[in-house]
Write an enzyme that holds these catalytic residues in place. Structure first.
Site, mmCIF file in Angstrom:
data_model
loop_
_atom_site.group_PDB
_atom_site.id
_atom_site.type_symbol
_atom_site.label_atom_id
_atom_site.label_comp_id
_atom_site.label_asym_id
_atom_site.label_seq_id
_atom_site.Cartn_x
_atom_site.Cartn_y
_atom_site.Cartn_z
ATOM 1 C CB SER A 1 -0.904 0.009 1.241
ATOM 2 O OG SER A 1 -1.593 1.247 1.308
ATOM 3 C CB SER B 1 -2.729 4.351 2.097
ATOM 4 O OG SER B 1 -3.644 4.100 1.060
ATOM 5 C CB THR C 1 -7.800 -1.669 0.851
ATOM 6 O OG1 THR C 1 -7.783 -2.039 -0.527
ATOM 7 C CG2 THR C 1 -6.612 -2.275 1.558
ATOM 8 C CE LYS D 1 -11.961 -0.851 -1.002
ATOM 9 N NZ LYS D 1 -11.984 -0.111 -2.262
ATOM 10 C CG ASN E 1 -13.000 4.226 0.605
ATOM 11 O OD1 ASN E 1 -13.911 4.896 1.086
ATOM 12 N ND2 ASN E 1 -12.066 4.746 -0.169
ATOM 13 C CG ASP F 1 -12.765 3.538 -3.431
ATOM 14 O OD1 ASP F 1 -11.669 4.054 -3.160
ATOM 15 O OD2 ASP F 1 -13.090 2.401 -3.042
ATOM 16 N N GLY G 1 -16.689 -2.802 -17.627
ATOM 17 C CA GLY G 1 -16.510 -3.510 -16.358
ATOM 18 C C GLY G 1 -17.667 -3.249 -15.420
ATOM 19 N N GLY H 1 -17.528 -4.453 -11.798
ATOM 20 C CA GLY H 1 -17.129 -4.909 -10.469
ATOM 21 C C GLY H 1 -17.343 -3.826 -9.423
ATOM 22 C CG LEU I 1 -11.097 3.176 -12.164
ATOM 23 C CD1 LEU I 1 -11.687 4.014 -13.262
ATOM 24 C CD2 LEU I 1 -12.144 2.235 -11.596
ATOM 25 N N GLY J 1 -5.390 6.387 -13.673
ATOM 26 C CA GLY J 1 -6.037 6.040 -12.408
ATOM 27 C C GLY J 1 -5.380 6.622 -11.156
HETATM 28 P P1 NAP Z 1 -13.547 -6.571 -9.406
HETATM 29 O O1 NAP Z 1 -14.701 -6.241 -8.522
HETATM 30 O O2 NAP Z 1 -12.866 -7.889 -9.266
HETATM 31 O O3 NAP Z 1 -14.083 -6.437 -10.947
HETATM 32 C C1 NAP Z 1 -13.236 -6.778 -12.016
HETATM 33 C C2 NAP Z 1 -13.885 -6.384 -13.358
HETATM 34 O O4 NAP Z 1 -12.937 -6.650 -14.389
HETATM 35 C C3 NAP Z 1 -15.143 -7.185 -13.706
HETATM 36 O O5 NAP Z 1 -15.994 -6.375 -14.484
HETATM 37 C C4 NAP Z 1 -14.566 -8.324 -14.572
HETATM 38 O O6 NAP Z 1 -15.491 -8.887 -15.477
HETATM 39 C C5 NAP Z 1 -13.495 -7.581 -15.334
HETATM 40 N N1 NAP Z 1 -12.435 -8.448 -15.829
HETATM 41 C C6 NAP Z 1 -11.453 -9.043 -15.102
HETATM 42 N N2 NAP Z 1 -10.640 -9.742 -15.918
HETATM 43 C C7 NAP Z 1 -11.133 -9.595 -17.185
HETATM 44 C C8 NAP Z 1 -10.730 -10.084 -18.472
HETATM 45 N N3 NAP Z 1 -9.649 -10.863 -18.620
HETATM 46 N N4 NAP Z 1 -11.448 -9.695 -19.556
HETATM 47 C C9 NAP Z 1 -12.524 -8.907 -19.421
HETATM 48 N N5 NAP Z 1 -12.974 -8.414 -18.225
HETATM 49 C C10 NAP Z 1 -12.271 -8.756 -17.123
HETATM 50 O O7 NAP Z 1 -12.393 -5.478 -9.289
HETATM 51 P P2 NAP Z 1 -12.523 -3.921 -8.892
HETATM 52 O O8 NAP Z 1 -12.335 -3.784 -7.430
HETATM 53 O O9 NAP Z 1 -13.752 -3.392 -9.517
HETATM 54 O O10 NAP Z 1 -11.209 -3.300 -9.576
HETATM 55 C C11 NAP Z 1 -11.120 -3.187 -10.986
HETATM 56 C C12 NAP Z 1 -9.893 -2.381 -11.400
HETATM 57 O O11 NAP Z 1 -9.973 -1.060 -10.891
HETATM 58 C C13 NAP Z 1 -8.550 -2.950 -10.922
HETATM 59 O O12 NAP Z 1 -7.627 -2.864 -11.973
HETATM 60 C C14 NAP Z 1 -8.151 -2.012 -9.812
HETATM 61 O O13 NAP Z 1 -6.740 -1.892 -9.706
HETATM 62 C C15 NAP Z 1 -8.747 -0.706 -10.279
HETATM 63 N N6 NAP Z 1 -9.008 0.205 -9.147
HETATM 64 C C16 NAP Z 1 -8.313 1.373 -9.103
HETATM 65 C C17 NAP Z 1 -8.515 2.238 -8.044
HETATM 66 C C18 NAP Z 1 -7.760 3.541 -7.995
HETATM 67 O O14 NAP Z 1 -7.665 4.143 -6.911
HETATM 68 N N7 NAP Z 1 -7.260 4.037 -9.103
HETATM 69 C C19 NAP Z 1 -9.422 1.925 -7.014
HETATM 70 C C20 NAP Z 1 -10.142 0.711 -7.103
HETATM 71 C C21 NAP Z 1 -9.905 -0.152 -8.182
HETATM 72 P P3 NAP Z 1 -16.493 -10.100 -15.043
HETATM 73 O O15 NAP Z 1 -17.608 -9.472 -14.260
HETATM 74 O O16 NAP Z 1 -16.953 -10.664 -16.348
HETATM 75 O O17 NAP Z 1 -15.663 -11.057 -14.227
#
Ligand code: NAP
Length: 288
Positions: free
Chosen positions: A25, A27, A72, A76, A97, A112, A137, A139, A230, A253
């Site tokens: 982290s 942070s 984190t 969460k 968060n 977030d 996406g 998630g 992101l 991001g």
């Molecule tokens: P998550 O809940 O696990 O969701 C992951 C998403 O990515 C889902 O929509 C998933 O699709 C999709 N995905 C994963 N692998 C894939 C692939 N090979 N092909 C197509 N789609 C794929 O994760 P999250 O917490 O939302 O985080 C997502 C991203 O945001 C990460 O890269 C994270 O580092 C980034 N993030 C950045 C910050 C920041 O402060 N900048 C904060 C939070 C998160 P399915 O639903 O089909 O599985």
């Protein structure tokens, strides 16, 4: 509480981040820089808390008077059951968060989504009202940012995801009144990227170590669009490289990470966060 010349003393207030894992982290360096910069007498630590220790940790926050906590992965969701109050933003997003401890009353927030939107407005697109937005996406991160984007009055929000069912569930849970969020599988990825003003990658596609992967080929993007990712490791993803080559304006991001922390700092201290210094500190750590 003001600082005692940067020293930890008997008035220093404790803050921290919990997660499992946590040693990666950034942070602590970001938040301790913010305390130094503003002269607030606080110190921020990283705590490795496993799932079986979460309740003990929350008891410790109350007992020790820890003033603020960032939360984190993977806590969460479960942390919500252990707090006294949940702010509306966190309730609708379904994740906390940031915790604020007001004399033993623990309130959970989610910074977030609003952190992302503040970054997008300051760094790429000051006006979001009337924009046509496509989110790739569905998630946890997508949920937070879509909730915050909806407060800005966009003309349209579409979600496209590998799993259509997940996109549909997210769209229906955040649609309200006459504002309907559309959802699709990746079948409509090209069409929905081609006619959007803002395209946002919220998937992990392109994140280290898979840095050559991109969720969308550059040719599918509208050259006048703002393209946002992101991911901040790497700072410039393959998706953003392709978008820049296509003539799009790009947005990475890192700002989301900085501003989710800035909002937490502001909730805890009531003072404006020194966002530029926080960014400088994290950038130096990422590039070092
Ligand atoms: P998550 O809940 O696990 O969701 C992951 C998403 O990515 C889902 O929509 C998933 O699709 C999709 N995905 C994963 N692998 C894939 C692939 N090979 N092909 C197509 N789609 C794929 O994760 P999250 O917490 O939302 O985080 C997502 C991203 O945001 C990460 O890269 C994270 O580092 C980034 N993030 C950045 C910050 C920041 O402060 N900048 C904060 C939070 C998160 P399915 O639903 O089909 O599985």
């Amino acid at each position: 509480m003001t600082a005692s010349g940067g020293r930890i003393d008997s008035h220093t207030e404790l803050y921290g981040v919990i997660g499992d894992p946590i040693r990666h982290s950034k942070s602590p360096i970001m938040m301790n820089r913010a305390f130094r910069e503003t002269g607030i007498n606080g110190v921020y630590m990283a705590f490795h808390i496993t799932d079986d220790k979460l309740e003990h940790f929350v008891a410790g926050v109350r007992a020790m008077g820890i003033r603020g906590v960032n939360v984190t992965i993977p806590h969460k969701l479960r942390i919500m059951d252990l707090l006294d109050d949940i702010h509306e933003s966190a309730r609708i997003i379904g994740a906390v968060n940031t915790i604020v401890n007001d004399n033993g009353k623990l309130t959970g927030y989610n910074t977030d989504g609003i952190g992302y939107v503040r970054s997008l407005k300051e760094e790429a697109s000051p006006q979001l009202a009337g924009k046509r937005i496509t989110v790739i996406g569905a998630g946890g991160a997508a949920r937070g940012i879509i909730y915050a984007l909806l407060q800005e009055g966009p003309e349209r929000v579409r979600i496209v995801n590998r799993s259509a069912q997940r996109a549909e569930e997210l769209a229906s849970s955040l649609s309200s009144g006459s504002f309907i969020i559309e959802a699709s599988s990746n079948d409509r990825l090209q069409e929905w990227c081609g006619d959007a003003d803002i395209i946002i990658n919220t998937t992990s596609v392109g994140m280290f170590p898979n840095v050559d992967q991109s969720p969308v080929p550059g040719e599918w993007l509208n050259p006048g669009a703002v393209v946002s990712d992101l991911i901040y490791n790497p700072l410039q993803t393959a998706f953003l490289h392709a978008a820049a080559a296509r003539g799009c304006q790009t947005h990475g991001g890192l700002g989301m990470f900085i501003y989710q922390g800035a909002y937490a700092f502001e909730y805890w201290t009531g003072q404006p966060a020194p966002a530029a210094a926080m960014r400088e500190e994290v950038l130096a750590a990422l590039q070092g």
